[in-house]
Design an enzyme around this catalytic site. Structure first.
Site, PDB file in Angstrom:
ATOM      1  N   SER A 186       0.567  -1.509  -0.038  1.00 13.58           N
ATOM      2  CA  SER A 186      -0.491  -0.059  -0.354  1.00 13.58           C
ATOM      3  C   SER A 186       0.635   1.475  -0.199  1.00 13.58           C
ATOM      4  O   SER A 186       1.561   0.787  -0.748  1.00 13.58           O
ATOM      5  CB  SER A 186      -1.006   0.124   1.218  1.00 13.58           C
ATOM      6  OG  SER A 186      -1.856   0.872   0.949  1.00 13.58           O
ATOM      7  N   GLU A 318      -8.705  -5.579  -4.529  1.00 18.01           N
ATOM      8  CA  GLU A 318      -8.378  -4.497  -3.343  1.00 18.01           C
ATOM      9  C   GLU A 318      -9.464  -3.319  -2.711  1.00 18.01           C
ATOM     10  O   GLU A 318      -9.302  -3.823  -1.507  1.00 18.01           O
ATOM     11  CB  GLU A 318      -7.423  -3.893  -4.360  1.00 18.01           C
ATOM     12  CG  GLU A 318      -6.513  -4.473  -4.582  1.00 18.01           C
ATOM     13  CD  GLU A 318      -4.936  -4.433  -3.757  1.00 18.01           C
ATOM     14  OE1 GLU A 318      -5.545  -4.059  -2.708  1.00 18.01           O
ATOM     15  OE2 GLU A 318      -4.287  -4.986  -4.131  1.00 18.01           O
ATOM     16  N   HIS A 412      -7.776  -5.638  -0.318  1.00 18.26           N
ATOM     17  CA  HIS A 412      -6.578  -4.733   0.374  1.00 18.26           C
ATOM     18  C   HIS A 412      -5.242  -5.501   1.519  1.00 18.26           C
ATOM     19  O   HIS A 412      -6.847  -5.741   2.273  1.00 18.26           O
ATOM     20  CB  HIS A 412      -6.729  -3.754   0.205  1.00 18.26           C
ATOM     21  CG  HIS A 412      -5.533  -2.214   0.556  1.00 18.26           C
ATOM     22  ND1 HIS A 412      -4.377  -2.508  -0.443  1.00 18.26           N
ATOM     23  CD2 HIS A 412      -5.230  -1.558   1.593  1.00 18.26           C
ATOM     24  CE1 HIS A 412      -3.928  -1.514  -0.256  1.00 18.26           C
ATOM     25  NE2 HIS A 412      -4.066  -0.939   1.040  1.00 18.26           N
TER      26      HIS A 412
END
Length: 498
Positions: A186, A318, A412
């Site tokens: 991320s 995600e 995610h």
């Protein structure tokens, strides 16, 4: 007997268990407090005697996030103290030499997170012959402000300082400073792309893994100054480092949280700046003309970091992480999907392509897939394409296992416990994890092994991604296999757009 090593600042005492020695909370730079809050990291002072490195050090200052269904699943410890610029080392042999090194950069939208998150425990990497380092860096308004009297990109400069510390000291833990891999997820993945693009990183690492991180993120100086001005207005001070340094930390980060909420609710580029709205985050790395001269993907396409081996990848779904717990996904209508595309000036036929591939999916599923590709998958493939264009292709992966927790699916951050092989970490009970109680350990073994292999050799075990052979390793259970150009029709829909 507890192991003791000697670094340039003095002696450190760690702790050994089952063949792995851990040294925690090691300062790599001086505490960024007072006038130093918005200045470059400086060397840490030496100490006399043996310093205990037995517990995680202070975490970087960050805002208190509002309660949500995810706050209990994404543990984010807060450890008080000024010395937040610290790191941790796990090693199988503090008396050895020549071991490959992997340096973990945590995520958290550049505003939360730390190296003390339980799922980032480095024991499994050390068990498998890697010296694992995890680092903290300044976050949010302290790490990524644009102010006239402070350097930009302080958070990235902290990361560079930590990597310089690794070069100077990792041999004391058995590590080889010429075999360093950086990896992050991320915001950590975006940091990896930025570091590969930065000239100042030359020689600090030889390999890089960007997990769910875009190379297309970067604020202009003008847009960063807009955010600083908004923050200063809320605080009733001038938008300068000198003024911000006088503000109480709690008040500073409370104002930052207000900025984050307001910019999300009303993403007006006139107010916040186009580059900030595009990133959907108010505090991000800045194209400052010094550390970063262009967006990372452009710099990499121009040859930056060409000597660095790269692996990049994403998770299949995600955006479910952001859309499911908030209740947005079930409320999405076909009109909302079309409006999302129109609002960005994109052809609505993109939505038709995604809908046709999901005949049993809801409009929310379609929008989630489109947004996943907008912010994650397509920018990641652009990084891989940029590498291929300079004759240095990257290895590409996709993590597809779907968690049953909260119907989050392959969302995610779901891959983290598999990468670190920490599905059964005692400090992270299944009831408090994204993966739940029945996550497949065999998949963790395969995923972790690929990261270890890349850290050792630069080859995770499959062909790199090129325009002529778009090989993607898809990690799933029960099958993990290479897929050629997964969802290629959806990928092609973004040509010329992202």
């Amino acid at each position: 007997m507890d192991p003791v090593v000697t670094v340039r600042q003095g002696k450190l005492r760690g702790r050994s268990h089952d063949g792995v020695s851990a040294f925690l909370g090691i300062p790599y730079a001086a505490p960024p407090v007072g006038p130093a809050r918005f200045q470059l990291p400086t060397p840490v002072a030496s100490w006399d005697g043996v310093r205990d490195a037995l517990a995680f050090g202070p975490t970087p200052p960050k805002p208190v996030l509002p309660a949500s269904p995810l706050t209990g699943l994404m543990l984010d410890p807060v450890i008080e103290g000024d010395g937040c610029l610290n790191l941790n080392v796990w090693t199988p042999d503090p008396g050895g030499s020549g071991l490959p090194v992997m340096v973990w950069i945590h995520g958290g939208a550049f505003r939360v997170g730390s190296s003390a998150v339980p799922s980032y425990d480095g024991t499994a990497f050390a068990r498998d012959g890697i010296v694992l380092v995890s680092i903290n860096y300044r976050l949010g308004v302290v790490g990524f402000p644009v102010l006239p009297d402070a350097p930009a990109n302080l958070g990235l400069r902290d990361q560079l300082a930590a990597l310089a510390w690794v070069q100077d000291n990792i041999a004391a833990f058995g590590g080889d400073p010429s075999q360093v891999t950086i990896f992050g997820e991320s915001a950590g993945g975006m940091s990896v792309a930025s570091l590969v693009a930065a000239k100042a990183s030359a020689g600090l690492f030889q390999r890089a893994i960007a997990q769910s991180g875009s190379g297309q993120i970067g604020a202009s100086l003008e847009d960063g100054a807009k955010i600083a001005a908004e923050l200063a207005t809320k605080l009733g001070v001038e938008p300068t480092a000198a003024a911000f340094a006088e503000v109480d930390t709690t008040a500073l980060f409370a104002a930052q949280q207000e900025i984050a909420l307001e910019s999300a609710a009303d993403p007006n580029p006139q107010r916040w700046g186009r580059s900030i709205v595009a990133a959907a985050m108010p505090f991000i790395p800045t194209i400052d003309g010094d550390l970063l001269s262009d967006l990372p993907v452009n710099a990499i396409a121009g040859g930056a970091g060409r000597d660095v081996d790269m692996m990049v990848g994403t998770v299949t779904e995600e955006m479910r992480f952001f859309l499911v717990p908030t209740g947005i996904l079930p409320a999405v209508t076909p009109e909302a999907v079309a409006g999302y595309l129109r609002g960005r000036g994109w052809d609505e036929s993109i939505g038709q392509t995604y809908a046709a591939n999901r005949p049993d999916g809801s409009s929310g599923d379609v929008l989630s897939a489109i947004m996943t590709d907008t912010y994650f998958r397509v920018p990641t493939l652009r990084l891989a394409e940029a590498r291929a264009a300079i004759g240095r292709p990257a290895h590409v992966y996709e993590f597809g296992w779907r968690t049953p927790v909260l119907e989050l699916g392959a969302c995610h951050a779901i891959e983290l416990g598999f990468v670190f092989d920490t599905l059964d970490t005692p400090d992270l009970p299944a009831a408090q994890s994204l993966t739940g109680a029945d996550a497949p350990q065999a998949l963790a073994g395969r995923t972790h092994a690929a990261w270890v292999a890349f850290g050792r050799t630069g080859d995770p075990g499959w062909q790199p991604y090129t325009p002529d052979g778009r090989s993607v390793m898809v990690f799933d259970d029960p099958t993990t296999e290479v897929v050629d150009d997964p969802r290629g029709d959806e990928r092609k829909a973004w040509d010329g757009l992202v």
